[in-house]
Design a protein around this motif. Structure first.
Motif, PDB file in Angstrom:
ATOM      1  N   VAL A  79      63.092   9.545  10.149  1.00  0.00           N
ATOM      2  CA  VAL A  79      62.423   8.411   9.996  1.00  0.00           C
ATOM      3  C   VAL A  79      63.433   7.334  10.177  1.00  0.00           C
ATOM      4  O   VAL A  79      64.142   7.173   9.581  1.00  0.00           O
ATOM      5  CB  VAL A  79      61.756   8.441   8.628  1.00  0.00           C
ATOM      6  CG1 VAL A  79      61.122   7.030   8.330  1.00  0.00           C
ATOM      7  CG2 VAL A  79      60.560   9.458   8.479  1.00  0.00           C
ATOM      8  N   THR A  80      62.837   6.200  10.956  1.00  0.00           N
ATOM      9  CA  THR A  80      63.322   4.957  10.902  1.00  0.00           C
ATOM     10  C   THR A  80      62.664   4.088  10.471  1.00  0.00           C
ATOM     11  O   THR A  80      61.377   4.044  10.555  1.00  0.00           O
ATOM     12  CB  THR A  80      63.594   4.532  12.370  1.00  0.00           C
ATOM     13  OG1 THR A  80      63.942   5.509  13.099  1.00  0.00           O
ATOM     14  CG2 THR A  80      64.820   3.394  12.630  1.00  0.00           C
ATOM     15  N   ALA A  81      63.132   3.378   9.366  1.00  0.00           N
ATOM     16  CA  ALA A  81      62.391   2.560   8.495  1.00  0.00           C
ATOM     17  C   ALA A  81      63.163   1.182   8.034  1.00  0.00           C
ATOM     18  O   ALA A  81      64.352   1.073   8.136  1.00  0.00           O
ATOM     19  CB  ALA A  81      62.121   3.184   7.034  1.00  0.00           C
ATOM     20  N   ARG A  82      62.343   0.232   7.813  1.00  0.00           N
ATOM     21  CA  ARG A  82      63.160  -1.269   7.555  1.00  0.00           C
ATOM     22  C   ARG A  82      62.469  -1.804   6.236  1.00  0.00           C
ATOM     23  O   ARG A  82      60.898  -1.269   5.863  1.00  0.00           O
ATOM     24  CB  ARG A  82      62.881  -2.096   8.560  1.00  0.00           C
ATOM     25  CG  ARG A  82      61.817  -2.925   8.791  1.00  0.00           C
ATOM     26  CD  ARG A  82      61.839  -3.810  10.003  1.00  0.00           C
ATOM     27  NE  ARG A  82      60.425  -4.162  10.349  1.00  0.00           N
ATOM     28  CZ  ARG A  82      59.944  -5.379   9.905  1.00  0.00           C
ATOM     29  NH1 ARG A  82      60.917  -6.143   9.154  1.00  0.00           N
ATOM     30  NH2 ARG A  82      58.753  -5.961  10.189  1.00  0.00           N
ATOM     31  N   VAL A  83      62.952  -2.495   5.437  1.00  0.00           N
ATOM     32  CA  VAL A  83      62.518  -3.360   4.334  1.00  0.00           C
ATOM     33  C   VAL A  83      61.660  -4.369   4.724  1.00  0.00           C
ATOM     34  O   VAL A  83      62.004  -5.117   5.819  1.00  0.00           O
ATOM     35  CB  VAL A  83      63.578  -3.577   3.494  1.00  0.00           C
ATOM     36  CG1 VAL A  83      63.195  -4.735   2.572  1.00  0.00           C
ATOM     37  CG2 VAL A  83      64.027  -2.419   3.008  1.00  0.00           C
ATOM     38  N   GLU A 101      58.592  -0.373   5.517  1.00  0.00           N
ATOM     39  CA  GLU A 101      57.669   0.288   6.649  1.00  0.00           C
ATOM     40  C   GLU A 101      58.485   1.152   7.503  1.00  0.00           C
ATOM     41  O   GLU A 101      59.437   1.187   7.898  1.00  0.00           O
ATOM     42  CB  GLU A 101      56.994  -0.727   7.415  1.00  0.00           C
ATOM     43  CG  GLU A 101      57.902  -1.633   8.388  1.00  0.00           C
ATOM     44  CD  GLU A 101      57.178  -2.797   9.117  1.00  0.00           C
ATOM     45  OE1 GLU A 101      55.810  -2.471   9.458  1.00  0.00           O
ATOM     46  OE2 GLU A 101      57.805  -3.427   9.593  1.00  0.00           O
ATOM     47  N   ALA A 128      59.671   4.103  13.182  1.00  0.00           N
ATOM     48  CA  ALA A 128      59.440   5.467  14.028  1.00  0.00           C
ATOM     49  C   ALA A 128      59.744   6.700  13.169  1.00  0.00           C
ATOM     50  O   ALA A 128      60.367   6.736  12.252  1.00  0.00           O
ATOM     51  CB  ALA A 128      60.381   5.312  15.126  1.00  0.00           C
TER      52      ALA A 128
END
Ligand SMILES: Cc1cc2nc3c(=O)[nH]c(=O)nc-3n(C[C@H](O)[C@H](O)[C@H](O)COP(=O)(O)OP(=O)(O)OC[C@H]3O[C@@H](n4cnc5c(N)ncnc54)[C@H](O)[C@@H]3O)c2cc1C
Lengths: 315, 257
Positions: A134-138, B221, B224
């Motif tokens: 998973v690539t995620a960001r805040v 969130e 990908a």
């Protein structure tokens, strides 16, 4: 460059843990790294070797006697003051717990179990037993990211950190859970499981607590840590803190050796991001062979002692 | 002593778990009661047997989560509370802790017990997040819990052993699977569970706005996601008397020896 906070895993007894140097290496891609050390020793030389520009030292008084809450309070105050681009913590039980409290205090997003961090603060996480990446960001607040040990290779970048003592102002609410005793049940020369670059694990096939001496012997010859499957732990062969898998530790060593382990999905959950996997199992159909880079189909009671002798011969 | 046990329905860790297109957990497949929660329920029942009081389950989740509640109720707890709302799916840990803390405020618990982690997120943060919000102690990672009046003591499992941690109730405790052997529900227990009260609470009941939770209110969130390429099997040799030597030859070639 924006400041990036790294919360050190370090102690007088263990020194600076490798994951701290990994976090420093990751932090340098985002900004200028500062390290927060809880304790009385700043480890400035070691942290400087890996690029720490600043070390914030929060003395042990008022912190050590309580569970995580005071650390979160000290960090929240610091974060409000210096407004870092991101905060990196180790993905250990305590690291995650501190991060959880910070997320509530600061209403910030939290990404746990990261295996990589990008310059823009996005994180790569391995979830569902490492089956999904998973690539995620805040989206809100200061990105709080916990990094899984052994995710990257620490690289040196010499700096001379400024050491700044932190005022520790904790509240009564931080002093609710008091640690009255710390008991070491097992201490040895072996590296810590999650930090080790080689892990040798035994499963139900090892057959007894006594036979785990075989697993330990191979681990010691390779300079590795010892792990165990849940079946081995449940059967009383080896203590729970060494369990690898879904409900145990997640390890990601250079080499993982599975002895008498079938390779159930819940066991894979804790080891399948290992760089090289080697298995010994008498059942050619055992699922562990599906992910092993090298496998020996055979009786571990024959294969392992022979391998141990061979290593001694070559030494 | 009134005990609330936090339980969660999770995708079966033995199955093929996925994320949906929007990056949230796919809960459409086989779902089970989070395994670690059985240990939390068991510990609560043992404390109830020794000290009296009630055991209430609390979960947040979709309609199907009631299956996990019934499964846990079959072990013996008295009642359950189910926080359910169309706005909740996709909630991050921060929002989940806000909802659970609000529900806990209505339940007047002396002790909140949770599993040390869930098998889906494995985030381990909920007990401390709740403690932070409620201003009570969190004693986490227990392999043993003892209660003496309002004094609570745990053995917190650590890498090299354990720590003894104490606090006064009310408190949140989380437990590992080393703490006990959960009972199997009896047939009678399963039948009784069908009739036990499950109270439903909505966000409105808790005074939380829909925008604070769910995908809309998430503090993080997923950008990908992808299936990790399966590892391919390497060479296997059958041990015909020299398996150990072959193993060391491989390790030497790979520079581990
Ligand atoms: C929610 C949940 C969480 C779980 N968490 C974990 C976890 O954290 N970690 C974990 O490991 N498991 C976990 N499990 C359990 C998992 O499903 C398996 O039951 C477990 O991993 C099996 O352990 P094993 O491979 O040692 O035993 P087995 O599956 O019994 O395999 C033993 C293997 O040893 C081989 N063998 C026997 N004798 C010999 C010999 N003389 N020489 C060579 N090979 C031999 C056999 O061929 C067999 O393949 C979990 C399960 C659930 C449901």
């Amino acid at each position: 460059m924006a400041e990036v906070l790294v919360v050190a895993e370090a102690s007088a007894a263990a020194g600076v843990k490798k994951v701290t140097l990994e976090m420093l290496t990751a932090a340098r891609t985002i900004g200028s790294p500062s390290v927060v050390v809880f304790g009385d020793e700043p480890f400035a030389d070691k942290l400087g070797e890996h690029g720490a520009e600043r070390v914030y030292l929060a003395g042990a008084a008022d912190i050590d006697d309580f569970l995580v809450a005071p650390k979160a309070t000290v960090l929240a105050d610091l974060i409000r003051r210096v407004r870092p681009a991101a905060v990196l913590l180790a993905s250990t039980q305590e690291g995650k717990e501190i991060a959880g409290r910070l997320a509530v205090k600061l209403d910030s997003g939290l990404l746990t179990d990261a295996v990589a961090v990008a310059p823009d603060g996005t994180a790569t996480q391995a979830v569902f037993a490492g089956q999904v990446i998973v690539t995620a960001r805040v989206r809100r607040g200061v990105p709080l990211i916990t990094l899984r040990p052994n995710s990257l290779t620490p690289s040196p970048a010499p700096a001379t950190p400024v050491v700044e003592p932190l005022a520790v102002a904790v509240t009564d609410a931080d002093r609710l859970a008091r640690v009255t005793e710390r008991v070491v049940e097992r201490k040895g020369a072996r590296p810590e499981l999650t930090e080790a670059s080689i892990v040798v694990s035994g499963g139900r096939g090892v057959g007894s607590a006594d036979s785990f001496a075989l697993v330990e012997e191979l681990a010691d010859l390779l300079g590795g840590a010892v792990g165990a499957s849940r079946a081995a732990v449940d059967s009383g062969f080896y203590p729970h803190q060494f369990q690898v898998g879904q409900t145990g530790k997640t390890v990601s060593p250079q080499l993982y050796v599975a002895l008498g382990i079938s390779g159930a999905i819940q066991h894979r959950a804790g080891m399948q991001t290992s760089k090289t996997i080697v298995a010994v199992n008498k059942d050619p159909e055992a699922p562990i062979f599906e992910l092993a880079d090298f496998g020996v189909v055979g009786d571990l009671f024959k294969v392992v002692p022979q391998a141990a002798d061979e290593i001694r011969k070559r030494a | 002593m009134n005990i609330v046990v936090l339980v969660k329905q999770v995708p079966d860790s033995g199955g093929d778990r996925r994320l949906t297109a929007d990056g949230t957990t796919d809960r459409s497949g086989g779902n089970v009661l989070n395994e670690m929660d059985e240990y939390a329920v068991e510990e609560a029942l043992r404390l109830q047997a020794a000290h009296g009081g009630t055991v209430t389950l609390l979960t947040m989740g979709p309609e199907t989560a009631v299956e996990a509640l019934r499964k846990a109720l079959a072990m013996g707890p008295d009642a359950a509370v189910h926080v359910i709302d169309d706005a909740l799916p996709g909630s991050c840990a921060v929002a989940t802790s806000k909802v659970l803390a609000a529900a806990l405020r209505t339940l007047d618990a002396d002790l909140v017990i949770a599993g040390a982690e869930s098998t889906d997120g494995r985030v381990q943060v909920m007990p401390h997040m709740l403690a932070e919000r409620l201003g009570i102690a969190a004693l986490t990672g227990a392999r043993k819990v003892t209660v003496d009046g309002s004094a609570l003591t745990i053995e917190r499992q650590t890498d090299g052993g354990y720590e003894v941690v104490t606090a006064a109730t009310p408190a949140v405790v989380s437990v590992w699977d080393t703490i006990n052997d959960p009972r199997y529900p009896s047939f009678k227990g399963i039948m009784a569970a069908k009739k036990k009260p499950v109270r439903r609470l909505s966000l409105a009941d808790l005074g939380i706005a829909p925008g604070e939770v769910g995908v809309a209110g998430a503090s993080s969130e997923v950008l990908a996601h992808d299936r990790r390429p399966a590892r391919s099997a390497g060479a296997t040799v059958a041990d015909e008397g020299a398996g150990g030597v072959r193993l060391v030859e491989y390790l030497t070639a790979e520079k581990f020896v």
